[in-house]
Design a protein around this motif. Sequence first.
Motif, short mmCIF file in Angstrom:
data_model
loop_
_atom_site.label_atom_id
_atom_site.label_comp_id
_atom_site.label_asym_id
_atom_site.label_seq_id
_atom_site.Cartn_x
_atom_site.Cartn_y
_atom_site.Cartn_z
N THR A 74 -9.56 14.58 52.76
CA THR A 74 -10.91 14.97 52.55
C THR A 74 -11.23 15.28 51.17
O THR A 74 -10.51 16.09 50.48
N GLU A 89 -4.73 11.26 55.94
CA GLU A 89 -5.94 11.50 55.62
C GLU A 89 -6.62 12.23 54.73
O GLU A 89 -6.10 13.56 54.73
N ASP A 132 -20.14 18.17 50.21
CA ASP A 132 -19.19 17.04 50.62
C ASP A 132 -19.66 15.84 50.13
O ASP A 132 -18.90 14.56 50.14
N ARG A 140 -14.10 17.31 48.33
CA ARG A 140 -15.36 17.83 48.23
C ARG A 140 -15.28 18.71 47.15
O ARG A 140 -14.14 19.26 46.48
#
Length: 106
Positions: free
Chosen positions: A31, A29, A41, A33
């Motif tokens: 993320t 996974e 974000d 930003r």
Amino acid sequence: MSRNMHLPFALLLLLITAGCTGIEKAPAEHTTRLIKPIVSDELVFEDEDIRLRFTVTRKHIDFTLWNKTQGPISVIWDEVQFRDPEGETHWVLNTQEDPHRVPTKA
């Protein structure tokens, strides 16, 4: 009067964190930003002169740049770099130019 802007892409950093669950190989996974010059974000930076939106895929990072001024904006591709999560810098290539071009240092 026209005005050229040098965009501080070297200061724009993307933080990509990865993690997996379980012992077996599981899809990671990610993320993503924007962390500089602001935290976002949504991967968007905006000031009075420009709006910049990044789109991150598994193979590349695209961006869309909107000029909010009356004058031109100049991107100096030989100076554009990004920093990966390990802290290493990488050249950014303009896909409208030759993809095999090696950036030169001035």
